[in-house]
Design an enzyme around this catalytic site. Structure first.
Site, PDB file in Angstrom:
ATOM      1  N   HIS A   5       0.821  -1.215   0.000  1.00 24.61           N
ATOM      2  CA  HIS A   5       0.000   0.000   0.000  1.00 24.61           C
ATOM      3  C   HIS A   5       0.856   1.267   0.000  1.00 24.61           C
ATOM      4  O   HIS A   5       0.378   2.348  -0.365  1.00 24.61           O
ATOM      5  CB  HIS A   5      -0.919  -0.004   1.223  1.00 24.61           C
ATOM      6  CG  HIS A   5      -2.219   0.692   1.004  1.00 24.61           C
ATOM      7  ND1 HIS A   5      -2.323   1.915   0.366  1.00 24.61           N
ATOM      8  CD2 HIS A   5      -3.495   0.356   1.337  1.00 24.61           C
ATOM      9  CE1 HIS A   5      -3.590   2.291   0.322  1.00 24.61           C
ATOM     10  NE2 HIS A   5      -4.321   1.374   0.892  1.00 24.61           N
ATOM     11  N   ALA A   6       2.113   1.179   0.382  1.00 24.46           N
ATOM     12  CA  ALA A   6       2.987   2.349   0.344  1.00 24.46           C
ATOM     13  C   ALA A   6       3.299   2.765  -1.091  1.00 24.46           C
ATOM     14  O   ALA A   6       3.595   3.933  -1.353  1.00 24.46           O
ATOM     15  CB  ALA A   6       4.292   2.073   1.094  1.00 24.46           C
TER      16      ALA A   6
END
Length: 464
Positions: free
Chosen positions: A143-144
């Protein structure tokens, strides 16, 4: 290697949250139906082609400068000059003919595996052996690197609306579109740009301060209340989790849910929350574990400028809303949900993107309490469950002649928050993905069944 781009504050948060049990990657399961004529070795040939001659583009070529120290203050994305496509693109098979249950078990196991941060943090698995000659694609990404909204847009760029198109490259092999500069957007590295940023931050702080006061007043008032952080009751969903995942799916006709929501002056997303609430209420009642107070949900809100699908990173805000699980009547429950989400969205009216980001950080900050060792399950959670709705393609799509059947999102359980429900839109349908901790949320498949029966219940209630 030169830094390609720095990490945003939310990107760093997802890296800082990474542990053995709380893995911060998201994913998609996409089953495909075969064309009438296809080579028997289609997947073998496809994977070999990708390994042999595929060039990748950002953000899929980016990896972390400091993979051993994810929370490093010097962390940045750097180009991987020697991307190993063979590592990222994999081929799997079910014992033929594989059914939906076996596919779900395989994807649950794949989603339970940690991402390798020494490489660009994404993987694609082509899965063959499904009954009827079908195949599936399971994709996961940290998700980063990208948020769910952007990931969905970039992934579907690999697909075509033309069933006869057999040359569409995969998402990582397509150059990102150029970002169009807005007319009112100042040039970077100029005095005007610095003044613009300063004004934006000052205005954002003022908006957030006003919103924070509204939250404070709401906590002390019963009139048009806002859901506040830590208002959520203690629940069996909000305990310490393990690293193993379960995954279940369900499909709904989007227009059917719109009719249900419109009957109560609500939105499509309100109907999604109502089905979630009904399924959770029944699921917890069976375990004699339904709290007296209503469960609350965090709903992510996309704040990326319209049409911006150029890069990675995270540009999402958040609202909190009640699921009204203390209300037995399905119509009254939906009305309560509509009132709660409407009040939460009123808070966001007129806020700039910076203000939305700051406000979201404010209401989500109490999540950190559950990350303190031994705290999960003992302190009140900031909310009970995440329910996210990610818009997707509205027309049928194909990958080299194979028709995309559905887009089921997979998301992130973490300590204190053992269940995540994410919905993907595709071709007039809503595809629910239930992702949970195997130990915290046993019998997860029941939630998918109960959500389907909740839609029938709401329709029956409308006719009364």
């Amino acid at each position: 290697m030169a830094a390609h781009r720095p990490l945003g504050a939310l990107d760093r948060t997802f890296l800082a949250g990474e542990t053995r049990e709380s893995m911060m990657h998201v994913g998609v399961l996409a089953p495909f139906s075969p064309p009438e004529e296809r080579p028997r070795d289609f997947l073998r040939s496809l994977v070999e082609e990708l390994k042999r001659k595929t060039r990748a583009y950002p953000p899929w070529t980016l990896k972390l400068r400091h993979p051993e120290f994810l929370a490093s203050p010097l962390q940045a994305w750097v180009e991987d000059d020697d991307l190993d496509v063979e590592y990222h693109v994999r081929r799997s098979a079910l014992p033929s003919p594989g059914d939906e249950r076996e596919l779900g078990i395989l994807v649950s196991r794949l989603h339970s595996n940690k991402i390798d941060f020494h490489r660009p943090p994404w993987e694609v698995h082509f899965i063959e052996g499904l009954e009827g000659g079908r195949m599936a694609l399971y994709f996961k990404v940290h998700h980063a690197l990208v948020d769910g909204f952007t990931g969905m847009r970039l992934l579907t760029r690999s697909l075509s609306s033309d069933a006869s198109d057999v040359d569409t490259p995969l998402f990582f092999a397509r150059a990102p579109p150029e970002r169009t500069k807005r007319a009112d957007e100042p040039d970077e590295a100029t005095l005007d740009h610095l003044i613009h940023l300063l004004r934006d931050q000052v205005g954002a702080s003022r908006d957030v301060g006003r919103a924070a006061m509204n939250l404070f007043r709401s906590a002390r008032s019963k009139e048009r209340p806002l859901v506040t952080p830590l208002q959520a009751p203690l629940c069996v969903l909000n305990r310490k989790i393990s690293r193993n995942r379960r995954f279940a799916t369900q499909r709904f006709d989007a227009e059917r849910l719109r009719r249900i929501s419109r009957a109560h002056d609500g939105t499509l997303n309100d109907a999604v929350l109502a089905l979630t609430a009904a399924a959770l209420r029944r699921f917890l009642l069976e375990q004699d574990a339904l709290p007296d107070q209503p469960l609350t949900t965090m709903v992510p809100v996309n704040i990326r400028p319209k049409g911006d699908t150029t890069g990675g990173g995270n540009e999402v805000g958040a609202i909190l809303a009640s699921l009204a699980t203390d209300v037995a009547d399905p119509r009254e429950r939906l009305r309560a949900i509509v009132a709660s989400t409407r009040r939460a969205k009123e808070q966001l009216q007129g806020m700039s993107k910076s203000a939305l980001t700051q406000y979201s950080a404010l209401i989500l900050a109490p999540m950190l309490l559950s990350q303190i060792p031994g705290a999960a399950g003992r302190v009140r959670p900031a909310f009970n469950v995440v329910v996210s709705n990610v818009p997707g393609p509205t027309k049928p799509l194909y990958f080299r002649g194979w028709r995309l059947e559905a887009i089921y999102p997979l998301s992130i359980p973490f300590h204190g928050y053992g269940l995540n429900i994410t919905v993907g839109g595709y071709d007039g349908e809503l595809d629910f993905g239930f992702t949970g901790c195997r130990d915290t949320v046993p019998h997860l498949q029941r939630l998918a069944v109960y959500a389907s029966e909740a839609a029938d219940e709401l329709e029956a209630a409308m006719r009364r």
